[in-house]
Design an enzyme around this catalytic site. Structure first.
Site, PDB file in Angstrom:
ATOM      1  N   LYS A   1       0.854  -1.050  -0.097  1.00 55.81           N
ATOM      2  CA  LYS A   1      -0.084  -0.191   0.010  1.00 55.81           C
ATOM      3  C   LYS A   1       0.870   1.346   0.038  1.00 55.81           C
ATOM      4  O   LYS A   1       0.742   2.171  -0.832  1.00 55.81           O
ATOM      5  CB  LYS A   1      -0.920  -0.095   1.429  1.00 55.81           C
ATOM      6  CG  LYS A   1      -2.061  -0.875   1.064  1.00 55.81           C
ATOM      7  CD  LYS A   1      -2.913  -1.204   2.542  1.00 55.81           C
ATOM      8  CE  LYS A   1      -3.986  -2.330   2.143  1.00 55.81           C
ATOM      9  NZ  LYS A   1      -4.541  -2.685   3.400  1.00 55.81           N
TER      10      LYS A   1
ATOM     11  N   GLN B   1      -4.450  -0.985   9.613  1.00 57.11           N
ATOM     12  CA  GLN B   1      -4.340  -2.123   9.158  1.00 57.11           C
ATOM     13  C   GLN B   1      -4.983  -3.367  10.007  1.00 57.11           C
ATOM     14  O   GLN B   1      -4.424  -3.262  11.096  1.00 57.11           O
ATOM     15  CB  GLN B   1      -3.023  -2.678   8.729  1.00 57.11           C
ATOM     16  CG  GLN B   1      -2.614  -3.905   7.939  1.00 57.11           C
ATOM     17  CD  GLN B   1      -3.278  -4.189   6.673  1.00 57.11           C
ATOM     18  OE1 GLN B   1      -3.275  -3.129   5.833  1.00 57.11           O
ATOM     19  NE2 GLN B   1      -3.856  -5.256   6.380  1.00 57.11           N
TER      20      GLN B   1
ATOM     21  N   ASP C   1     -10.805   3.588   4.061  1.00 61.47           N
ATOM     22  CA  ASP C   1     -11.408   2.155   3.987  1.00 61.47           C
ATOM     23  C   ASP C   1     -12.749   1.898   4.044  1.00 61.47           C
ATOM     24  O   ASP C   1     -13.143   0.941   3.510  1.00 61.47           O
ATOM     25  CB  ASP C   1     -10.763   1.274   5.399  1.00 61.47           C
ATOM     26  CG  ASP C   1      -9.761   0.489   5.163  1.00 61.47           C
ATOM     27  OD1 ASP C   1      -9.367  -0.056   3.985  1.00 61.47           O
ATOM     28  OD2 ASP C   1      -8.994   0.095   6.195  1.00 61.47           O
TER      29      ASP C   1
END
Ligand code: NAP
Length: 290
Positions: A54, A98, A121
């Site tokens: 990422k 994460q 997200d």
């Protein structure tokens, strides 16, 4: 029938180039490059790989990448303080924490701590609620990536029967909402579902998000169905398998995503698209406004 492959690697590269162009145009107009903070707590091996990818892709898209690493024994309060600092930092437009988090930290508290405008997200209750109301703003990356893959088939989704296997907050549920918004008739299956093979046999679209290698069998797939395999399962020899038995399913499906090289790269590309969108949202609506 042998299925056509939905090449997520190639499609995600095209989407990343689109994002890069928009970022360059934004910077040329004197606006700040979007910044993405990726927060990693602990040293979970798979998470380290995802986070590294990422961060690398963020820079490849012309954005600023901020690496925030906390020790595995970090407290929930310490993580919430870190998030608050990132919420208040104008150079950070997107915050990704994460998952999974170590067990001493409640992920729902952390997600709720992120400013919804920076929630790239798409997991914050505000963004989930917007999706439920058919007013998507920052959309969960994996389902959003799956919708981009479905668009690539060129098939009309309206009225199709879509079966989603899995009902997690990060994949199954938002996936079902995306498909409903595209006017599919949606069936959501989970571990208590009866006669799963029978339900899947009636699907025009199958999205598998179970977390069990090769779980969906080829003879469950209707001739010509579109099969989207979200699963990423690590085999004993280190190779990856999806949740669908690819070899048998591709003999019946019309379209199918491979693993690796299907949904995985799309998730990163949609994360970049969300980071750009988050920066645009913050241009229009700075923190503190409703
Ligand atoms: P999860 O939270 O473990 O959810 C799995 C879902 O599968 C649950 O809803 C569970 O039902 C259902 N399930 C389990 N056994 C079943 C069975 N026998 N029959 C029907 N349904 C069953 O997993 P997740 O986070 O959604 O992830 C799913 C998979 O996608 C994993 O392999 C993960 O690594 C992968 N993934 C990939 C990406 C990507 O970018 N490609 C992103 C995220 C996740 P219950 O709710 O009843 O327990």
């Amino acid at each position: 029938m042998t299925a056509r492959i939905l090449d997520g690697k190639a499609i995600s590269e095209r989407l990343t180039i689109e994002v890069r162009r928009a970022v360059d145009a934004r910077c040329a107009a004197g606006k700040a490059a979007p910044g993405l903070a990726v927060v990693l707590v602990g040293e979970h091996a798979a998470s380290q790989i995802y986070v590294r990818n990422k961060r690398r892709m963020t820079e490849a898209a012309g954005m600023r990448s901020f690496a925030v690493d906390l020790a595995a024994d970090a407290t929930e309060e310490a993580l919430l303080r870190t998030i608050d600092r990132l919420n208040g930092d104008a150079s950070v437009h997107g915050i990704l924490v994460q998952l999974p988090l170590p067990k001493q930290i409640r992920s729902e508290r952390v997600i709720e701590g992120i400013d919804w405008r920076k929630d790239v997200d798409g997991f914050h209750p505000y963004n989930v609620g917007r999706l439920v109301l058919k007013l998507p703003t920052l959309r969960p990356c994996t389902p959003y990536g799956c919708m981009r893959l479905l668009a690539e088939t060129g098939e009309d989704l309206v009225g199709k029967h879509a079966v989603v296997i899995g009902q997690s907050n990060i994949v199954g549920r938002p996936m079902a909402l995306e498909l409903l918004m595209a006017r599919c008739t949606v069936t959501i299956c989970h571990s208590a579902t009866r006669d799963l093979p029978g339900i899947v046999r009636r699907a025009d679209i199958v999205v598998a998000a179970v977390g069990k290698a090769n779980f969906v069998q080829g003879d469950w797939i209707a001739e010509g169905a579109i099969v989207i395999d979200v699963g990423i399962n690590r085999n004993a020899d280190g190779s990856l398998s999806g949740d669908v038995d690819f070899a048998s399913a591709r003999e019946r499906a019309g379209w199918i995503t491979p693993v690796p090289g299907g949904v995985g790269p799309m998730t990163i590309a949609t994360l970049l698209a969300n980071t750009l969108r988050a920066a645009e949202l913050q241009d229009a609506q700075p923190r503190g406004s409703p």
